[in-house]
Design a protein around this motif. Structure first.
Motif, short mmCIF file in Angstrom:
data_model
loop_
_atom_site.label_atom_id
_atom_site.label_comp_id
_atom_site.label_asym_id
_atom_site.label_seq_id
_atom_site.Cartn_x
_atom_site.Cartn_y
_atom_site.Cartn_z
N ALA A 17 84.32 8.09 -0.11
CA ALA A 17 83.87 8.58 -1.42
C ALA A 17 82.38 8.89 -1.42
CB ALA A 17 84.19 7.55 -2.50
N ASP A 18 81.61 8.17 -0.62
CA ASP A 18 80.16 8.41 -0.56
C ASP A 18 79.60 7.93 0.79
OD1 ASP A 18 77.52 8.94 -1.02
OD2 ASP A 18 77.21 7.32 -2.47
N ASN A 48 84.97 20.17 -4.05
CA ASN A 48 83.83 19.26 -3.92
C ASN A 48 82.61 19.85 -4.64
OD1 ASN A 48 85.63 18.06 -2.15
ND2 ASN A 48 84.29 18.09 -0.37
N GLY A 49 82.47 21.19 -4.55
CA GLY A 49 81.34 21.87 -5.18
C GLY A 49 81.37 21.74 -6.69
N TRP A 50 82.54 21.95 -7.28
CA TRP A 50 82.64 21.80 -8.74
C TRP A 50 82.46 20.34 -9.17
CZ3 TRP A 50 81.76 24.94 -12.50
CH2 TRP A 50 81.91 26.32 -12.30
N TRP A 51 82.98 19.43 -8.39
CA TRP A 51 82.79 18.00 -8.69
C TRP A 51 81.30 17.67 -8.65
CZ3 TRP A 51 83.19 13.85 -11.03
CH2 TRP A 51 83.08 12.55 -10.49
N ALA A 77 89.31 14.11 -15.74
CA ALA A 77 89.60 12.80 -15.13
C ALA A 77 88.78 12.66 -13.85
CB ALA A 77 91.09 12.69 -14.82
N GLU A 78 88.33 11.46 -13.61
CA GLU A 78 87.57 11.16 -12.39
C GLU A 78 88.46 11.41 -11.17
OE1 GLU A 78 84.00 8.99 -10.68
OE2 GLU A 78 84.41 9.72 -12.70
N PRO A 79 88.01 12.22 -10.21
CA PRO A 79 88.88 12.51 -9.06
C PRO A 79 88.93 11.36 -8.04
CG PRO A 79 86.79 13.64 -8.80
CD PRO A 79 86.74 12.96 -10.14
N GLU A 80 90.00 11.36 -7.28
CA GLU A 80 90.18 10.39 -6.19
C GLU A 80 90.04 11.14 -4.88
OE1 GLU A 80 93.70 7.50 -5.03
OE2 GLU A 80 93.89 8.18 -7.11
N TRP A 81 89.45 10.52 -3.87
CA TRP A 81 89.27 11.19 -2.58
C TRP A 81 90.50 11.04 -1.70
CZ3 TRP A 81 85.21 14.30 -1.40
CH2 TRP A 81 84.13 14.27 -2.29
N ASN A 82 90.82 12.08 -0.94
CA ASN A 82 91.83 11.96 0.10
C ASN A 82 91.34 10.95 1.12
OD1 ASN A 82 93.89 13.91 -0.55
ND2 ASN A 82 92.37 15.50 -0.21
N PRO A 83 92.26 10.32 1.86
CA PRO A 83 91.83 9.32 2.84
C PRO A 83 91.10 9.92 4.04
CG PRO A 83 94.22 9.59 2.90
CD PRO A 83 93.73 10.37 1.73
N ARG A 110 86.97 16.44 4.55
CA ARG A 110 86.85 15.53 3.40
C ARG A 110 86.93 16.29 2.08
NH1 ARG A 110 82.14 14.31 0.93
NH2 ARG A 110 82.07 12.44 -0.37
N GLY A 111 87.82 15.82 1.20
CA GLY A 111 87.96 16.46 -0.10
C GLY A 111 88.71 15.58 -1.08
N VAL A 112 88.68 15.96 -2.36
CA VAL A 112 89.37 15.17 -3.38
C VAL A 112 90.84 15.60 -3.47
CG1 VAL A 112 87.29 14.70 -4.75
CG2 VAL A 112 88.64 16.75 -5.24
N LYS A 113 91.67 14.68 -3.98
CA LYS A 113 93.12 14.96 -4.07
C LYS A 113 93.40 16.02 -5.14
CE LYS A 113 94.64 10.39 -2.55
NZ LYS A 113 95.22 9.11 -2.93
N GLU A 114 92.65 15.98 -6.23
CA GLU A 114 92.78 16.97 -7.28
C GLU A 114 91.49 16.95 -8.10
OE1 GLU A 114 96.16 15.90 -9.70
OE2 GLU A 114 95.09 14.26 -10.66
N LEU A 115 91.27 17.99 -8.87
CA LEU A 115 90.13 18.01 -9.78
C LEU A 115 90.62 18.54 -11.12
CD1 LEU A 115 87.05 17.39 -9.79
CD2 LEU A 115 86.69 19.84 -9.54
#
Length: 409
Positions: free
Chosen positions: A22-23, A262-265, A389-395, A400-405
């Motif tokens: 995540a970071d 990731n850019g929009w997040w 909604a706060e996004p969750e990261w793919n494992p 590397r990216g989020v599961k959804e936004l």
């Protein structure tokens, strides 16, 4: 495994930890502060976190994406991949990304004849039309998941269009790609490998049929151009063509999808920067580069050490693997002023998100066209877009990216 101790500074580098994924940036800062190279035992790799070293090693011919052009697995001290992985190994091993000279030189020259700046230029109206259609539908729906509604379908459709894959055949492309790319993560599981092998078999079989059809009835698509590409009497073999098409699809959309979400997040967490961009769409070219730098979709790029190298007094012997940390290099204060700050007006921006040297991303111009089109349309058509909604990261860490936004308009 080599008997080198793992330095304490690398202890916070944990690519299997959801918190790290995540970071990863605090861990990168610790790595940069404590040395130019770090031994990481869990993956049997040397981590390289500084921009100057990453940039130099991407161009260093003593390193390679493969070693098989010079050594057998045994000579190099490595175990051959299991025989059961053969469909994936062949498919991946004949792609541009995992080849070195002379094969890489020959294939890239042939592919470049088909994948020209003019080809990309011709695609600009198509990319803009597709982006506009997707964003129109998204706005009409009142928002939703930006990943599945806009970020994912745009680059997949563009590459499919380029390759001449009919719209009715496109549904499996993203799942095939995701399964194959699972093998680029660190220490993939048997389940991941099985999925990659299945996808390699199915995708290859589909492309062989499509190539045969284009041989019979050439068109204006990229596959027809690859069939026709000649260089001093040389042409691509069928396997090289299949591997090239798969690479163009995988590399041609995975990074663009993640850069978009990731850019929009990132933008939604930096409201002042987003407000400045909404007020002046002319910032878009530098904004795209800054988003690529600030949170690159490809965090790590691995290379084999073909001849001993030395980094800051540490000899890294032939047979080792180095992990070039793109995400860390892009936040290196020795190269970027105030690197932890998102600055959409940043002019000098030598990020390494597209790589460098002979493996510099062939599709970088197309990626920039796609990113500018989708960001531009969303800025115009959804000026009030906000996080739902706060996004969750793919494992996955490497890609590397989020599961959804999920956003509201």
């Amino acid at each position: 495994m080599h008997p080198f101790p793992q330095p304490e500074s690398a202890a916070s580098f944990d690519p299997w930890s959801p918190v790290f994924v995540a970071d990863p940036y605090p861990a990168y800062a610790a790595l940069r502060a404590t040395g130019r190279v770090h031994r990481f035992e869990p993956t049997d790799q040397w981590l390289v976190p500084h921009h100057a070293d990453v940039s130099a090693l991407l161009r260093d011919r003593r390193l390679g994406r493969t070693y098989l052009h010079r050594f057998t697995h045994e000579e190099f001290g490595r175990t051959p991949p299991p025989a059961a992985y053969e469909p994936f190994t062949t498919l991946n091993g004949q792609g541009l990304l995992d080849l070195e000279a002379p094969d890489h030189t020959r294939i890239r020259r042939l592919v470049s004849k088909a994948f020209t700046p003019r080809t990309v230029e011709r695609l600009v109206p198509t990319v803009r039309r597709l982006a506009a259609e997707l964003v129109d539908d998204f706005v009409e729906a009142g928002g939703g998941d930006l990943l599945t509604a806009v970020a994912e379908p745009l680059p997949v459709a563009v590459i499919a269009e380029m390759l001449g894959i009919p719209a009715s055949d496109r549904a499996p492309l993203r799942p095939w790609s995701a399964a194959i790319c699972g093998m680029f993560e660190l220490n993939p599981s048997e389940e991941t490998a099985s999925a990659a092998v299945r996808a390699s078999v199915e995708f290859s079989a589909y492309l062989r049929e499509l190539i045969a059809e284009r041989r019979r009835n050439p068109g204006t698509d990229l596959i027809s151009a690859l069939i026709a590409a000649l260089d001093e009497g040389e042409r691509l073999s069928e396997q090289e063509m299949v591997s090239t098409c798969v690479l163009l699809l995988n590399a041609g959309h995975e990074a663009t999808v993640n850069t978009t979400v990731n850019g929009w997040w990132t933008l939604l967490r930096h409201p002042e920067q987003l407000a400045a961009l909404r007020a002046d769409h002319g910032l878009l070219p530098t904004a795209v580069e800054e988003l690529l730098r600030y949170d690159t979709p490809l965090q790590m790029f691995e290379r084999w050490v073909l001849d001993d190298i030395e980094i800051d007094g540490t000899v890294i012997p032939r047979g080792s693997e180095v992990a070039l940390l793109f995400g860390s290099a892009n936040r290196d204060p020795e190269r970027f002023a105030d690197p932890e700050t998102l600055d959409l007006t940043r002019r000098e921006n030598p990020h390494v998100s597209f790589g460098a040297g002979i493996h510099f991303c062939l599709g970088a111009p197309l990626a920039r066209v796609e990113l500018s089109a989708s960001f531009g349309e969303l800025l115009r058509r959804a000026p009030g877009m906000r996080l739902a909604a706060e996004p969750e990261w793919n494992p996955g860490y490497v890609i590397r990216g989020v599961k959804e936004l999920r956003v509201e308009l």
